[in-house]
Motif scaffolding. Sequence first.
Motif, PDB file in Angstrom:
ATOM      1  N   SER A 112       0.871  -1.233   0.062  1.00 15.62           N
ATOM      2  CA  SER A 112       0.000   0.090   0.086  1.00 15.62           C
ATOM      3  C   SER A 112       0.872   1.156  -0.109  1.00 15.62           C
ATOM      4  O   SER A 112       2.209   1.256   0.317  1.00 15.62           O
ATOM      5  N   LEU A 113       0.424   2.262  -0.355  1.00 18.17           N
ATOM      6  CA  LEU A 113       0.903   3.932  -0.298  1.00 18.17           C
ATOM      7  C   LEU A 113       1.573   3.910   1.398  1.00 18.17           C
ATOM      8  O   LEU A 113       2.797   4.438   1.174  1.00 18.17           O
ATOM      9  N   ASP A 114       0.892   3.579   2.173  1.00 22.53           N
ATOM     10  CA  ASP A 114       1.156   3.747   3.606  1.00 22.53           C
ATOM     11  C   ASP A 114       2.472   2.723   3.888  1.00 22.53           C
ATOM     12  O   ASP A 114       3.649   3.328   4.359  1.00 22.53           O
ATOM     13  N   GLU A 115       2.575   1.528   3.312  1.00 25.66           N
ATOM     14  CA  GLU A 115       3.550   0.751   3.493  1.00 25.66           C
ATOM     15  C   GLU A 115       4.967   1.316   2.767  1.00 25.66           C
ATOM     16  O   GLU A 115       6.051   1.239   3.151  1.00 25.66           O
ATOM     17  N   LEU A 116       4.742   1.945   1.447  1.00 27.34           N
ATOM     18  CA  LEU A 116       5.925   2.496   0.912  1.00 27.34           C
ATOM     19  C   LEU A 116       6.349   3.636   1.532  1.00 27.34           C
ATOM     20  O   LEU A 116       7.505   3.884   1.402  1.00 27.34           O
ATOM     21  N   ALA A 117       5.475   4.538   2.225  1.00 27.41           N
ATOM     22  CA  ALA A 117       5.876   5.691   2.818  1.00 27.41           C
ATOM     23  C   ALA A 117       6.708   5.351   4.056  1.00 27.41           C
ATOM     24  O   ALA A 117       7.788   6.064   4.233  1.00 27.41           O
ATOM     25  N   VAL A 118       6.463   3.991   4.576  1.00 24.20           N
ATOM     26  CA  VAL A 118       7.331   3.793   5.784  1.00 24.20           C
ATOM     27  C   VAL A 118       8.303   3.368   5.261  1.00 24.20           C
ATOM     28  O   VAL A 118       9.789   3.657   5.949  1.00 24.20           O
ATOM     29  N   SER A 160       8.595   9.949   2.456  1.00 21.96           N
ATOM     30  CA  SER A 160       7.330   9.594   2.668  1.00 21.96           C
ATOM     31  C   SER A 160       6.387  10.515   2.031  1.00 21.96           C
ATOM     32  O   SER A 160       5.241  10.113   1.626  1.00 21.96           O
ATOM     33  N   PHE A 161       6.588  11.807   2.281  1.00 16.09           N
ATOM     34  CA  PHE A 161       5.397  12.908   1.751  1.00 16.09           C
ATOM     35  C   PHE A 161       5.364  12.687   0.420  1.00 16.09           C
ATOM     36  O   PHE A 161       4.130  12.508  -0.256  1.00 16.09           O
ATOM     37  N   CYS A 162       6.216  12.437  -0.452  1.00 13.79           N
ATOM     38  CA  CYS A 162       6.590  12.267  -2.021  1.00 13.79           C
ATOM     39  C   CYS A 162       5.836  10.987  -2.325  1.00 13.79           C
ATOM     40  O   CYS A 162       5.464  11.100  -3.432  1.00 13.79           O
ATOM     41  N   VAL A 163       5.735   9.971  -1.575  1.00 12.25           N
ATOM     42  CA  VAL A 163       5.186   8.730  -1.965  1.00 12.25           C
ATOM     43  C   VAL A 163       3.620   9.005  -2.168  1.00 12.25           C
ATOM     44  O   VAL A 163       3.275   8.693  -3.124  1.00 12.25           O
ATOM     45  N   TYR A 164       2.894   9.923  -1.385  1.00  8.91           N
ATOM     46  CA  TYR A 164       1.559  10.213  -1.531  1.00  8.91           C
ATOM     47  C   TYR A 164       1.319  11.614  -2.466  1.00  8.91           C
ATOM     48  O   TYR A 164       0.414  11.411  -3.214  1.00  8.91           O
ATOM     49  N   GLY A 165       2.322  12.492  -2.255  1.00  8.24           N
ATOM     50  CA  GLY A 165       1.836  13.824  -2.954  1.00  8.24           C
ATOM     51  C   GLY A 165       0.804  14.223  -2.419  1.00  8.24           C
ATOM     52  O   GLY A 165       0.302  14.146  -1.314  1.00  8.24           O
ATOM     53  N   GLY A 166       0.230  15.435  -3.161  1.00 11.40           N
ATOM     54  CA  GLY A 166      -0.798  16.125  -2.330  1.00 11.40           C
ATOM     55  C   GLY A 166      -0.561  17.363  -1.619  1.00 11.40           C
ATOM     56  O   GLY A 166       0.397  17.810  -1.711  1.00 11.40           O
ATOM     57  N   THR A 167      -1.322  17.272  -0.503  1.00  9.58           N
ATOM     58  CA  THR A 167      -0.959  18.599   0.420  1.00  9.58           C
ATOM     59  C   THR A 167      -0.851  17.863   1.857  1.00  9.58           C
ATOM     60  O   THR A 167      -1.870  17.159   2.078  1.00  9.58           O
ATOM     61  N   ALA A 168      -0.149  18.040   2.830  1.00 11.00           N
ATOM     62  CA  ALA A 168      -0.033  17.348   3.940  1.00 11.00           C
ATOM     63  C   ALA A 168       0.623  18.204   5.150  1.00 11.00           C
ATOM     64  O   ALA A 168       1.495  19.131   4.666  1.00 11.00           O
TER      65      ALA A 168
END
Length: 290
Positions: free
Chosen positions: A123-129, A139-147
Amino acid sequence: MRILEKAPAKINLSLDVLHKRPDGFHEVEMVMTTIDLADRIELTDLGPRGGISITSHNRFVPDDHRNLAYQAAQLLKERFGIKRGVSIGITKVIPVAAGLAGGSSDAAAALRGLNRLWNLGLSLDELAVIGAEIGSDVSFCVYGGTALATGRGEKIRHIEAPPHCWVILAKPAAGVSTADVYRGLKLDHVRHPHTGRMIEAIQEKSYEGICENLGNVLESVTLKMQPEVAVIKDQMKRFGADAVLMSGSGPTVFGLVQYESKVQRIYNGLRGFCDQVFAVRMLGDRCELD
Ligand SMILES: C[C@@](CO)(OP(=O)(O)O)[C@H](O)COP(=O)(O)OP(=O)(O)OC[C@H]1O[C@@H](n2ccc(N)nc2=O)[C@H](O)[C@@H]1O
Ligand SMILES: Nc1ncnc2c1ncn2[C@@H]1O[C@H](COP(=O)(O)OP(=O)(O)O)[C@@H](O)[C@H]1O
């Protein structure tokens, strides 16, 4: 098989540092958002027992284990016992060592792409870890968007997209080392930005609120190393940007502009004395990575 991934740059709308931690990193509070300035990552399977090869036509991008996309592939190979090789082609658009997380975004795109290429089902959560092992911004770049990113940058709380606007970027010729900038920070001498107010402004879709609450505690450190940052900030304001700030550890300066009619004038004005100038849209939505 060939996989393509987009690797967009980020800007820090707000960057606060709370304290230095015993592990040497700094505890941060950052509001980050992706912009429509992106590298392209092309992943090609090299068959059984192959290694990792990196190609890029940018002389500032390492083509060996120092490349963050290489580190992403190596980490996944080791962790999941992958015996296949991969060629990673990087079409570099994001300026290097610029405070725009180009390397981190390439690593994140490599993680997303290799997850597909090697059918890892993560999952994206697992990739972010996993990404956090490569660098604080991955980690932020795995999702992109705004955070909102906290911890050393790897703890991500998604927030909605800011209202659409234009972002003008101008990068002075030399890059800066992120480690040097954090090292130069004297926390008793900084004006902290209001992270909460920036988040509220985004949630209320208040463009004016976002402009009013831009802030980056690292700016004054980089300004001393590269006085050109102040000159560019000044010019950007003078040409008509609504608000200006340095992104991350710099030295790239970004200006926010609400109306398209102003963009060309500011862009042309800056091109007069800065080689790397871009006018792009804020992306802000996670689904816009495709
Ligand atoms: C400043 C920021 C803001 O988004 O971005 P950039 O300017 O690099 O784009 C980040 O905090 C950078 O993230 P990233 O570039 O991934 O940093 P890392 O590779 O993890 O760390 C590089 C070095 O910066 C320092 N560092 C980084 C993050 C942090 N929270 N505290 C630190 O003190 C450490 O000295 C570390 O050795
Ligand atoms: N894929 C990559 N693209 C750019 N730089 C990379 C990459 N991999 C490793 N690097 C190294 O990381 C350093 C920081 O680059 P970058 O990620 O562009 O900047 P920043 O950390 O300021 O956002 C560069 O000096 C470069 O040597």
